[in-house]
Design an enzyme around this catalytic site. Structure first.
Site, mmCIF file in Angstrom:
data_model
loop_
_atom_site.group_PDB
_atom_site.id
_atom_site.type_symbol
_atom_site.label_atom_id
_atom_site.label_comp_id
_atom_site.label_asym_id
_atom_site.label_seq_id
_atom_site.Cartn_x
_atom_site.Cartn_y
_atom_site.Cartn_z
ATOM 1 N N GLU A 271 0.857 -1.188 0.000
ATOM 2 C CA GLU A 271 0.000 0.000 0.000
ATOM 3 C C GLU A 271 0.894 1.239 0.000
ATOM 4 O OE1 GLU A 271 -3.737 -1.857 2.585
ATOM 5 O OE2 GLU A 271 -2.351 -0.440 3.513
ATOM 6 N N GLY A 273 2.218 4.902 -1.032
ATOM 7 C CA GLY A 273 1.741 6.203 -1.485
ATOM 8 C C GLY A 273 2.907 7.107 -1.794
ATOM 9 N N ARG A 309 3.487 19.814 5.111
ATOM 10 C CA ARG A 309 4.502 18.997 5.780
ATOM 11 C C ARG A 309 5.600 19.827 6.471
ATOM 12 N NH1 ARG A 309 7.665 15.864 3.565
ATOM 13 N NH2 ARG A 309 7.596 14.157 5.077
ATOM 14 N N TYR A 313 5.502 19.112 10.382
ATOM 15 C CA TYR A 313 6.531 18.171 10.826
ATOM 16 C C TYR A 313 7.951 18.743 10.831
ATOM 17 C CZ TYR A 313 2.810 14.867 9.543
ATOM 18 O OH TYR A 313 1.629 14.208 9.415
ATOM 19 N N CYS A 339 -1.047 33.800 8.610
ATOM 20 C CA CYS A 339 -0.772 34.426 9.907
ATOM 21 C C CYS A 339 -0.305 33.364 10.894
ATOM 22 C CB CYS A 339 -2.021 35.126 10.421
ATOM 23 S SG CYS A 339 -2.575 36.474 9.358
ATOM 24 N N GLU A 340 0.722 32.653 10.510
ATOM 25 C CA GLU A 340 1.349 31.613 11.328
ATOM 26 C C GLU A 340 2.845 31.657 11.078
ATOM 27 O OE1 GLU A 340 0.458 29.490 13.540
ATOM 28 O OE2 GLU A 340 -1.736 29.526 13.467
#
Length: 416
Positions: A271, A273, A309, A313, A339-340
């Site tokens: 599986e 990805g 990502r 992370y 706004c981060e």
């Protein structure tokens, strides 16, 4: 260094037709990767890849993979629905979910999908809400820490997924009594491993488990699903996984453990990805602002809405300035407009000195790129573009518009 799969000249043509930001996918690379995977596991007659829809849920991409013989791994109702609309059915669908609502189990049963139970407690729940199918799988979590050599790869014991060995054995016994006829075992012990040894080691553990489980339960083991976890190297240097070597490593474990135990007809499923798609996607964006305070900031028209990502992370994604790929460098943060303060694609990154209007490509966004997008600050998700094998390009998802954002609000103190 990482080299984009598209030339500067061709990308200029595309950005003249489609406004940035957008995700660009390489059909040729996707097909070649799928064929390499199938060749690596061609020794197993029942092998099948179930592409993880969550990685890149775009119908055009899924159609390409379907043409290359892949099935789909779904984890939600809408992923099942999309797969159904694209012609996937029955054994072409693996349904691996957790904390699953009744209606999702029911829909999976209606489609004839292979259900992969995440929890022992799901046996009774599935029986109650949808009934027990003839073919079923259970997800195994060995607990502890997963190591390769002296490197700790992940901590399965901390993962919310899967069941213990004792629970899996008990689940198989009960499912058999309830009418299940063929069984599968599934596990994922680590994510995004860049090691040719991960799959073979995972396979060895699952094969040994399979022998024990079959001896204790007497079930007919139909398949072993190695799930995902084979990753890519996001860094510009370093080796990539060699799927041919990985396939042979799994074969050696298969022939050493399963074949002597009379399980030489068990099918191998995967599986994947990230491995299948990540290298064949680029986030294309343009420099819109340049700011200098305590650092140099390159403001671009993409943001964490388009690629989460790095913000979530702290992940590294290589960046190439297509207009100035070489030359004198500067240390810069590449940032979006949210706004981060974590809305950054690169921090203190050496890059060629960039100017407003330059086109940047952010590498390896073909999986878990667009799909993890969101709408903070009422930012709208971008379009997706496919570079076809013949060199033509076409839009395979349009960019969101304000009307899309407002669609769920009309009639609730907000009118057209």
């Amino acid at each position: 260094m990482k080299t984009p799969f598209i030339s500067r000249e061709k990308l200029d043509e595309i950005t003249a037709q489609f406004p940035t930001p957008f995700h660009l996918y390489d059909e040729k690379g996707i097909r070649e990767r799928a064929r390499a995977l199938h060749e690596a596991f061609s020794w197993n007659p029942g092998f099948k890849e179930y592409f993880a829809v969550k990685a890149t849920p775009n119908p055009a991409i899924l159609k390409i993979l379907k043409e290359e013989g892949c099935g789909v791994d779904c984890a939600s109702y809408v992923e099942l629905l999309m797969s159904q609309k694209l012609g996937f059915a029955g054994q072409d669908i693996m349904f691996s979910s957790n904390n699953t609502p009744a209606e999702e189990f029911q829909f999976a049963r209606d489609l004839g999908a292979t259900i992969n139970l995440d929890a022992y407690e799901d046996v009774a729940f599935l029986k109650e809400v949808a009934g027990i199918p003839k073919v079923i799988s259970c997800r195994y979590n060995p607990g502890g820490v997963f190591e390769l050599g002296t490197s700790i790869m992940d901590n399965p014991e901390e993962a919310k997924f899967g069941m213990t060995k004792d629970q899996l054995i008990q689940a198989f016994k009960e499912l058999k009594e309830l009418g299940a006829e063929k069984f599968g075992i599934h596990a994922l012990l680590a994510s995004n491993t860049v090691s040719n040894n991960y799959y073979p080691e995972l396979a060895r553990q699952l094969f040994e488990l399979a022998v024990e489980v079959v001896a204790e339960t007497g079930v007919e083991l139909d398949f072993i699903n190695l799930s995902g976890g084979v990753g890519i190297n996001y860094q510009p240097e370093g080796e990539e996984n060699d799927i041919a070597v990985i396939g042979q490593g799994v074969r050696q474990a298969y022939e050493a453990i399963l074949t002597p135990a009379g399980l030489g007809k068990v099918k191998i499923y995967t599986e994947l990805g990230r491995f299948m798609l990540a290298p064949y996607g680029l986030l294309v964006t343009k420099v819109t602002h340049k700011k200098q305070t305590y650092r140099t900031y390159l403001g671009v028209d993409a943001s964490a809405v388009n690629l989460l990502r790095p913000a979530m992370y702290g992940s590294y994604h290589h960046i190439t300035n297509m207009d100035r790929p070489e030359g004198e460098t500067e240390i810069a943060d590449v940032v979006g407009s949210l706004c981060e303060n974590n809305d950054k694609f690169a921090i203190n990154r050496p890059l060629p000195i960039s100017e407003i209007g330059d086109t940047l490509v952010i590498h390896d966004t073909g999986a878990h790129g667009f799909s993890m997008g969101y709408q903070y600050n009422a930012k709208l998700r971008s379009s997706e573009i496919l570079l076809e094998e013949d060199g033509n390009v076409r839009m395979i998802r349009r960019a969101e518009r304000p009307e899309d954002y407002f669609a769920t609000l009309y009639g609730f103190d907000f009118e057209k």
